[in-house]
Scaffold this motif. Sequence first.
Motif, mmCIF file in Angstrom:
data_model
loop_
_atom_site.group_PDB
_atom_site.id
_atom_site.type_symbol
_atom_site.label_atom_id
_atom_site.label_comp_id
_atom_site.label_asym_id
_atom_site.label_seq_id
_atom_site.Cartn_x
_atom_site.Cartn_y
_atom_site.Cartn_z
ATOM 1 N N VAL A 62 67.452 -14.376 -46.442
ATOM 2 C CA VAL A 62 66.914 -15.257 -45.411
ATOM 3 C C VAL A 62 66.099 -14.446 -44.403
ATOM 4 C CG1 VAL A 62 67.546 -16.725 -43.439
ATOM 5 C CG2 VAL A 62 68.659 -17.051 -45.664
ATOM 6 N N LYS A 63 66.664 -13.336 -43.966
ATOM 7 C CA LYS A 63 66.012 -12.524 -42.930
ATOM 8 C C LYS A 63 64.804 -11.757 -43.461
ATOM 9 C CE LYS A 63 66.837 -8.956 -39.517
ATOM 10 N NZ LYS A 63 67.762 -7.981 -38.958
ATOM 11 N N GLU A 64 64.942 -11.112 -44.610
ATOM 12 C CA GLU A 64 63.905 -10.203 -45.099
ATOM 13 C C GLU A 64 62.879 -10.848 -46.023
ATOM 14 O OE1 GLU A 64 63.548 -7.169 -43.901
ATOM 15 O OE2 GLU A 64 65.350 -7.435 -42.667
ATOM 16 N N HIS A 65 63.230 -11.958 -46.657
ATOM 17 C CA HIS A 65 62.327 -12.582 -47.619
ATOM 18 C C HIS A 65 61.969 -14.024 -47.262
ATOM 19 C CE1 HIS A 65 62.417 -9.183 -50.387
ATOM 20 N NE2 HIS A 65 63.698 -9.083 -50.069
ATOM 21 N N SER A 66 62.378 -14.453 -46.072
ATOM 22 C CA SER A 66 62.018 -15.774 -45.534
ATOM 23 C C SER A 66 62.410 -16.938 -46.448
ATOM 24 C CB SER A 66 60.515 -15.839 -45.233
ATOM 25 O OG SER A 66 60.169 -14.845 -44.308
ATOM 26 N N LEU A 67 63.524 -16.795 -47.133
ATOM 27 C CA LEU A 67 64.047 -17.903 -47.928
ATOM 28 C C LEU A 67 64.938 -18.770 -47.050
ATOM 29 C CD1 LEU A 67 65.156 -16.039 -51.190
ATOM 30 C CD2 LEU A 67 63.021 -17.255 -50.783
ATOM 31 N N THR A 68 65.093 -20.038 -47.431
ATOM 32 C CA THR A 68 66.107 -20.858 -46.776
ATOM 33 C C THR A 68 67.468 -20.402 -47.304
ATOM 34 O OG1 THR A 68 66.153 -22.557 -48.493
ATOM 35 C CG2 THR A 68 64.528 -22.841 -46.705
ATOM 36 N N ARG A 69 68.535 -20.778 -46.638
ATOM 37 C CA ARG A 69 69.862 -20.408 -47.119
ATOM 38 C C ARG A 69 70.124 -21.026 -48.498
ATOM 39 N NH1 ARG A 69 72.634 -17.328 -44.033
ATOM 40 N NH2 ARG A 69 74.616 -17.687 -45.056
ATOM 41 N N GLU A 70 69.627 -22.233 -48.704
ATOM 42 C CA GLU A 70 69.818 -22.895 -49.991
ATOM 43 C C GLU A 70 69.070 -22.162 -51.105
ATOM 44 O OE1 GLU A 70 68.883 -24.420 -47.143
ATOM 45 O OE2 GLU A 70 70.651 -25.634 -46.701
ATOM 46 N N GLN A 71 67.824 -21.748 -50.834
ATOM 47 C CA GLN A 71 67.054 -20.986 -51.813
ATOM 48 C C GLN A 71 67.737 -19.654 -52.118
ATOM 49 O OE1 GLN A 71 63.412 -20.883 -49.569
ATOM 50 N NE2 GLN A 71 62.435 -22.441 -50.865
ATOM 51 N N ALA A 72 68.218 -18.993 -51.067
ATOM 52 C CA ALA A 72 68.888 -17.706 -51.238
ATOM 53 C C ALA A 72 70.158 -17.861 -52.071
ATOM 54 C CB ALA A 72 69.205 -17.089 -49.876
ATOM 55 N N TYR A 73 70.906 -18.926 -51.828
ATOM 56 C CA TYR A 73 72.124 -19.200 -52.591
ATOM 57 C C TYR A 73 71.802 -19.393 -54.070
ATOM 58 C CZ TYR A 73 76.543 -21.431 -53.885
ATOM 59 O OH TYR A 73 77.730 -21.749 -54.485
ATOM 60 N N CYS A 74 70.767 -20.172 -54.356
ATOM 61 C CA CYS A 74 70.361 -20.400 -55.752
ATOM 62 C C CYS A 74 69.908 -19.106 -56.410
ATOM 63 C CB CYS A 74 69.254 -21.443 -55.824
ATOM 64 S SG CYS A 74 69.801 -23.117 -55.426
ATOM 65 N N LEU A 75 69.144 -18.294 -55.677
ATOM 66 C CA LEU A 75 68.694 -17.013 -56.221
ATOM 67 C C LEU A 75 69.883 -16.101 -56.521
ATOM 68 C CD1 LEU A 75 66.419 -15.117 -57.026
ATOM 69 C CD2 LEU A 75 66.277 -14.402 -54.629
ATOM 70 N N CYS A 76 70.847 -16.075 -55.638
ATOM 71 C CA CYS A 76 72.050 -15.256 -55.875
ATOM 72 C C CYS A 76 72.784 -15.723 -57.128
ATOM 73 C CB CYS A 76 72.980 -15.306 -54.667
ATOM 74 S SG CYS A 76 72.393 -14.353 -53.258
ATOM 75 N N GLY A 77 72.880 -17.030 -57.307
ATOM 76 C CA GLY A 77 73.552 -17.560 -58.488
ATOM 77 C C GLY A 77 72.859 -17.169 -59.783
ATOM 78 N N ALA A 78 71.541 -17.018 -59.724
ATOM 79 C CA ALA A 78 70.780 -16.707 -60.928
ATOM 80 C C ALA A 78 70.589 -15.203 -61.155
ATOM 81 C CB ALA A 78 69.410 -17.372 -60.854
ATOM 82 N N ASP A 89 92.985 3.013 -51.674
ATOM 83 C CA ASP A 89 94.178 2.745 -50.867
ATOM 84 C C ASP A 89 94.689 1.334 -51.116
ATOM 85 O OD1 ASP A 89 93.984 5.275 -49.728
ATOM 86 O OD2 ASP A 89 92.659 4.569 -48.150
ATOM 87 N N ALA A 90 95.058 1.078 -52.362
ATOM 88 C CA ALA A 90 95.497 -0.252 -52.783
ATOM 89 C C ALA A 90 96.249 -0.939 -51.663
ATOM 90 C CB ALA A 90 96.367 -0.150 -54.022
ATOM 91 N N PRO A 91 95.937 -2.168 -51.373
ATOM 92 C CA PRO A 91 95.220 -3.120 -52.193
ATOM 93 C C PRO A 91 93.771 -3.344 -51.746
ATOM 94 C CG PRO A 91 96.385 -4.334 -50.525
ATOM 95 C CD PRO A 91 96.618 -2.861 -50.258
ATOM 96 N N ASN A 92 93.072 -2.368 -51.240
ATOM 97 C CA ASN A 92 91.704 -2.579 -50.770
ATOM 98 C C ASN A 92 90.687 -2.447 -51.899
ATOM 99 O OD1 ASN A 92 92.199 -3.078 -47.966
ATOM 100 N ND2 ASN A 92 92.818 -0.955 -47.814
ATOM 101 N N TRP A 93 89.833 -3.455 -52.004
ATOM 102 C CA TRP A 93 88.789 -3.522 -53.018
ATOM 103 C C TRP A 93 87.430 -3.466 -52.331
ATOM 104 C CZ3 TRP A 93 90.339 -4.864 -58.129
ATOM 105 C CH2 TRP A 93 91.658 -5.315 -58.254
ATOM 106 N N ILE A 94 86.449 -2.872 -52.983
ATOM 107 C CA ILE A 94 85.063 -2.965 -52.535
ATOM 108 C C ILE A 94 84.297 -3.681 -53.641
ATOM 109 C CG2 ILE A 94 82.951 -1.742 -51.899
ATOM 110 C CD1 ILE A 94 84.702 0.493 -50.802
ATOM 111 N N VAL A 95 83.692 -4.801 -53.273
ATOM 112 C CA VAL A 95 82.879 -5.584 -54.203
ATOM 113 C C VAL A 95 81.424 -5.440 -53.769
ATOM 114 C CG1 VAL A 95 82.385 -7.875 -55.137
ATOM 115 C CG2 VAL A 95 84.737 -7.215 -54.639
ATOM 116 N N SER A 96 80.547 -5.189 -54.735
ATOM 117 C CA SER A 96 79.126 -5.026 -54.453
ATOM 118 C C SER A 96 78.328 -6.118 -55.150
ATOM 119 C CB SER A 96 78.641 -3.659 -54.950
ATOM 120 O OG SER A 96 79.350 -2.620 -54.303
ATOM 121 N N ALA A 97 77.341 -6.650 -54.430
ATOM 122 C CA ALA A 97 76.420 -7.650 -54.978
ATOM 123 C C ALA A 97 75.085 -6.950 -55.213
ATOM 124 C CB ALA A 97 76.260 -8.814 -54.005
ATOM 125 N N TYR A 98 74.667 -6.871 -56.474
ATOM 126 C CA TYR A 98 73.444 -6.171 -56.871
ATOM 127 C C TYR A 98 72.328 -7.174 -57.133
ATOM 128 C CZ TYR A 98 75.701 -1.626 -57.578
ATOM 129 O OH TYR A 98 76.348 -0.426 -57.389
#
Length: 107
Positions: A62-78, A89-98
């Motif tokens: 939204v901030k860097e590519h001027s998408l709406t939140r809905e557009q950004a959500y759809c792009l993330c899904g695809a 240090d269980a139970p801590n997880w790090i999840v990354s979105a690429y």
Amino acid sequence: MNVTLRFNLLKGANIPELRFTTPAGKKLTVTDEGGYFVTTAHGPDLFKNAQQAVRYMIDHLVKEHSLTREQAYCLCGAAVDLKISEIVDAPNWIVSAYLPLSIFVKR
């Protein structure tokens, strides 16, 4: 292993968790041509961390590519791949979105 890290300071960016880019040419997947922009989230709940990493990616789009939140959500899904990056240090997880940067047309 030799590792080279390059850091940029974004003054006043108020980034809640780690973000980074991977360079082009360092293939992580078969389709990787232009590197990735990555958001991360950490904590004891794997599902909540995955949701939060995607929320951070939506905020970025939204901030860097001027998408709406809905557009950004759809792009993330695809286009976004979620990865478990660390279990520290269980139970801590790090999840990354690429997000592959090659999906953006250069003008």
